[in-house]
Design a protein around this motif. Structure first.
Motif, mmCIF file in Angstrom:
data_model
loop_
_atom_site.group_PDB
_atom_site.id
_atom_site.type_symbol
_atom_site.label_atom_id
_atom_site.label_comp_id
_atom_site.label_asym_id
_atom_site.label_seq_id
_atom_site.Cartn_x
_atom_site.Cartn_y
_atom_site.Cartn_z
ATOM 1 N N ASP A 77 0.963 -1.289 -0.249
ATOM 2 C CA ASP A 77 0.005 0.119 0.058
ATOM 3 C C ASP A 77 0.938 1.095 0.131
ATOM 4 O O ASP A 77 0.511 2.129 -0.740
ATOM 5 C CB ASP A 77 -0.896 -0.014 1.322
ATOM 6 C CG ASP A 77 -2.147 -0.894 1.040
ATOM 7 O OD1 ASP A 77 -2.470 -1.284 -0.231
ATOM 8 O OD2 ASP A 77 -2.808 -1.056 2.199
ATOM 9 N N MET A 80 1.610 1.976 -3.980
ATOM 10 C CA MET A 80 0.779 2.293 -4.800
ATOM 11 C C MET A 80 0.379 3.697 -4.508
ATOM 12 O O MET A 80 -0.148 3.923 -3.373
ATOM 13 C CB MET A 80 -0.350 1.007 -4.804
ATOM 14 C CG MET A 80 0.297 -0.161 -5.058
ATOM 15 S SD MET A 80 -0.969 -1.431 -4.922
ATOM 16 C CE MET A 80 -2.203 -0.895 -6.148
ATOM 17 N N ARG A 81 0.108 4.480 -5.635
ATOM 18 C CA ARG A 81 -0.428 5.790 -5.440
ATOM 19 C C ARG A 81 -1.700 5.885 -4.728
ATOM 20 O O ARG A 81 -2.303 6.679 -4.145
ATOM 21 C CB ARG A 81 -0.477 6.476 -6.502
ATOM 22 C CG ARG A 81 0.935 6.815 -7.462
ATOM 23 C CD ARG A 81 0.421 7.624 -8.794
ATOM 24 N NE ARG A 81 -0.213 6.913 -9.588
ATOM 25 C CZ ARG A 81 -0.073 6.484 -10.904
ATOM 26 N NH1 ARG A 81 1.450 6.323 -10.942
ATOM 27 N NH2 ARG A 81 -0.763 5.674 -11.447
ATOM 28 N N ARG A 82 -2.529 4.947 -5.110
ATOM 29 C CA ARG A 82 -3.961 4.928 -4.607
ATOM 30 C C ARG A 82 -4.117 4.214 -3.241
ATOM 31 O O ARG A 82 -5.166 4.682 -2.830
ATOM 32 C CB ARG A 82 -4.681 3.817 -5.522
ATOM 33 C CG ARG A 82 -6.142 3.491 -5.349
ATOM 34 C CD ARG A 82 -6.784 2.514 -6.429
ATOM 35 N NE ARG A 82 -6.403 1.268 -6.322
ATOM 36 C CZ ARG A 82 -6.790 0.456 -5.462
ATOM 37 N NH1 ARG A 82 -7.847 0.503 -4.811
ATOM 38 N NH2 ARG A 82 -6.429 -0.714 -5.418
ATOM 39 N N GLN A 84 -1.392 4.901 -0.759
ATOM 40 C CA GLN A 84 -0.329 5.385 0.071
ATOM 41 C C GLN A 84 -1.071 6.308 1.052
ATOM 42 O O GLN A 84 -0.424 6.371 2.195
ATOM 43 C CB GLN A 84 0.564 6.416 -0.881
ATOM 44 C CG GLN A 84 1.329 5.710 -1.610
ATOM 45 C CD GLN A 84 2.332 6.642 -2.672
ATOM 46 O OE1 GLN A 84 1.860 7.932 -2.940
ATOM 47 N NE2 GLN A 84 3.338 6.131 -3.187
ATOM 48 N N MET A 196 -4.853 2.346 -13.861
ATOM 49 C CA MET A 196 -3.979 2.591 -12.629
ATOM 50 C C MET A 196 -2.224 2.584 -13.181
ATOM 51 O O MET A 196 -1.631 2.616 -12.362
ATOM 52 C CB MET A 196 -4.281 1.700 -11.539
ATOM 53 C CG MET A 196 -5.373 1.858 -10.854
ATOM 54 S SD MET A 196 -5.754 3.440 -10.343
ATOM 55 C CE MET A 196 -4.216 3.778 -9.022
ATOM 56 N N ASP A 199 0.922 0.949 -10.995
ATOM 57 C CA ASP A 199 0.718 0.770 -9.504
ATOM 58 C C ASP A 199 1.166 -0.671 -9.062
ATOM 59 O O ASP A 199 1.789 -1.019 -8.188
ATOM 60 C CB ASP A 199 -0.613 1.143 -9.085
ATOM 61 C CG ASP A 199 -0.446 2.675 -8.514
ATOM 62 O OD1 ASP A 199 0.325 3.211 -8.589
ATOM 63 O OD2 ASP A 199 -1.640 3.092 -7.669
ATOM 64 N N TYR A 200 0.478 -1.632 -9.838
ATOM 65 C CA TYR A 200 0.453 -3.128 -9.390
ATOM 66 C C TYR A 200 1.919 -3.433 -9.662
ATOM 67 O O TYR A 200 2.320 -4.293 -9.017
ATOM 68 C CB TYR A 200 -0.620 -3.874 -10.157
ATOM 69 C CG TYR A 200 -1.954 -3.483 -9.555
ATOM 70 C CD1 TYR A 200 -2.282 -3.784 -8.303
ATOM 71 C CD2 TYR A 200 -2.868 -2.812 -10.326
ATOM 72 C CE1 TYR A 200 -3.488 -3.636 -7.794
ATOM 73 C CE2 TYR A 200 -4.089 -2.717 -9.937
ATOM 74 C CZ TYR A 200 -4.379 -2.970 -8.670
ATOM 75 O OH TYR A 200 -5.772 -2.516 -8.361
ATOM 76 N N ASN A 202 4.688 -1.990 -9.753
ATOM 77 C CA ASN A 202 5.539 -1.196 -8.989
ATOM 78 C C ASN A 202 5.605 -1.994 -7.497
ATOM 79 O O ASN A 202 6.660 -2.163 -6.686
ATOM 80 C CB ASN A 202 5.383 0.368 -8.635
ATOM 81 C CG ASN A 202 5.808 1.159 -9.906
ATOM 82 O OD1 ASN A 202 6.588 0.394 -10.748
ATOM 83 N ND2 ASN A 202 5.121 2.290 -10.054
ATOM 84 N N ALA A 203 4.245 -2.543 -7.094
ATOM 85 C CA ALA A 203 4.076 -3.230 -5.884
ATOM 86 C C ALA A 203 4.162 -4.453 -6.022
ATOM 87 O O ALA A 203 4.320 -5.279 -4.939
ATOM 88 C CB ALA A 203 2.756 -2.916 -5.369
#
Length: 311
Positions: A77, A80-82, A84, A196, A199-200, A202-203
């Motif tokens: 979390d 991810m930008r969504r 953070q 997105m 995001d995924y 990167n995580a």
């Protein structure tokens, strides 16, 4: 999972709103709504006080699973930008607090639902919490691109719980309501994954866009949408269906298939050029799709109570 205690030490004390956010109120609202729909359309009437308390404890159970999810996923979390800004990765709530709240509310919700209704409903709620927190969050989410497909079972169980509160059991109708949400979940979340962006990846979450590519994701959205349509329409032929539901479902599925076809035809250059407008529009439509299907079921049930709207 990484240790976020050091981050927590540098931030001010959490507010009441932070603890509410731990329960994922948006997700909780979907749990409450679909559980209520399952209870309302069931063929057995329930005393209003029993119904209210049951829905309350189902909501608490849904929130508890959200807190456990945020505890475990704090590391991804934070990337991810969504996500953070969530209470744990931002350091406003310590991981141990999230874990303690989740476990306490889980036990409380299950026991109280058992006392308020029956062991079947309580058992389904316990399984829902376990499936979301352990099977999906701790295992599937980080291990397979089928995370959303299989993990969608957790979000699909609330109408079955509501039905069980009223009837004390499981039936074809409650299984079909489960299946409706289960089949809806992949295209809903894959549309989100498309816009997105990174995001995924990167995580390190193996979402379908990461493991199989964005073109394959678009194909999967179309395939699942086409499989979803006959299932949704088929509910009209059961005891909880009828012409009102069928009319609503027809319109919604035509719009949903049209949106999936638009996504399937798109390439990434076109999507980037308009800021993923089609994908974002489909994602919003998916929310209305599920909501209005259950509204139609409840409307059909209300009409049936007065001897109207049936086949």
């Amino acid at each position: 999972m990484t240790d976020t205690t050091a981050v927590f030490d540098q931030n001010p004390e959490a507010s009441f709103g932070d603890y509410v956010a731990l329960l994922k109120p948006r997700v909780m609202s979907l749990v409450v709504f679909t559980a209520l729909a399952g209870l309302v359309v069931a063929p057995v009437s329930v005393h209003p006080m029993v119904a209210f308390t049951a829905i309350l404890f189902i909501a608490i159970g849904g929130g508890a699973s959200g807190a456990l999810n945020m505890w475990w996923d704090a590391d991804i979390d934070s990337v991810m930008r969504r996500t953070q800004g969530r209470p744990v990765p931002s350091g406003r709530v310590a991981p141990g607090e999230a874990l303690g709240l989740g476990l306490t509310l889980s036990g409380f919700a299950v026991v109280m639902l058992w006392l308020a209704s029956n062991w079947v409903a309580a058992g389904l709620l316990a399984f829902t919490i376990f499936f979301y927190a352990v099977i999906y969050t701790m295992w599937l989410k980080r291990s397979t691109p089928q995370n959303i497909v299989i993990g969608g079972a957790a979000g699909a169980l609330p109408p079955m719980i509501g039905w069980a509160v009223a009837t004390g059991g499981v039936s074809v109708e409650s299984v079909l309501m489960f299946a409706l949400i289960f089949m809806w979940t992949p295209p809903h979340f894959w549309a989100l994954a498309l816009f997105m962006k990174d995001d995924y990846s990167n995580a390190g979450v193996p979402m379908l866009t990461v493991t199989h590519g964005r073109r394959a994701t678009r194909v999967h959205i179309l395939v699942y949408t086409l499989l979803l349509a006959p299932l949704a329409l088929g509910i009209a032929a059961t005891s909880i269906g009828g012409p009102v539901y069928l009319a609503a479902s027809l319109l919604l599925n035509v719009a949903f298939i049209r949106g999936a076809l638009r996504i399937w035809r798109r390439d990434e250059s076109a999507a980037e050029a308009d800021g993923y407008a089609v994908e974002k529009s489909f994602f919003k439509l998916s929310l209305y799709y599920l909501f209005l299907h259950f509204v139609a079921l409840m409307a059909q049930s209300g009409l049936a109570a007065y001897g109207l709207g049936g086949w």
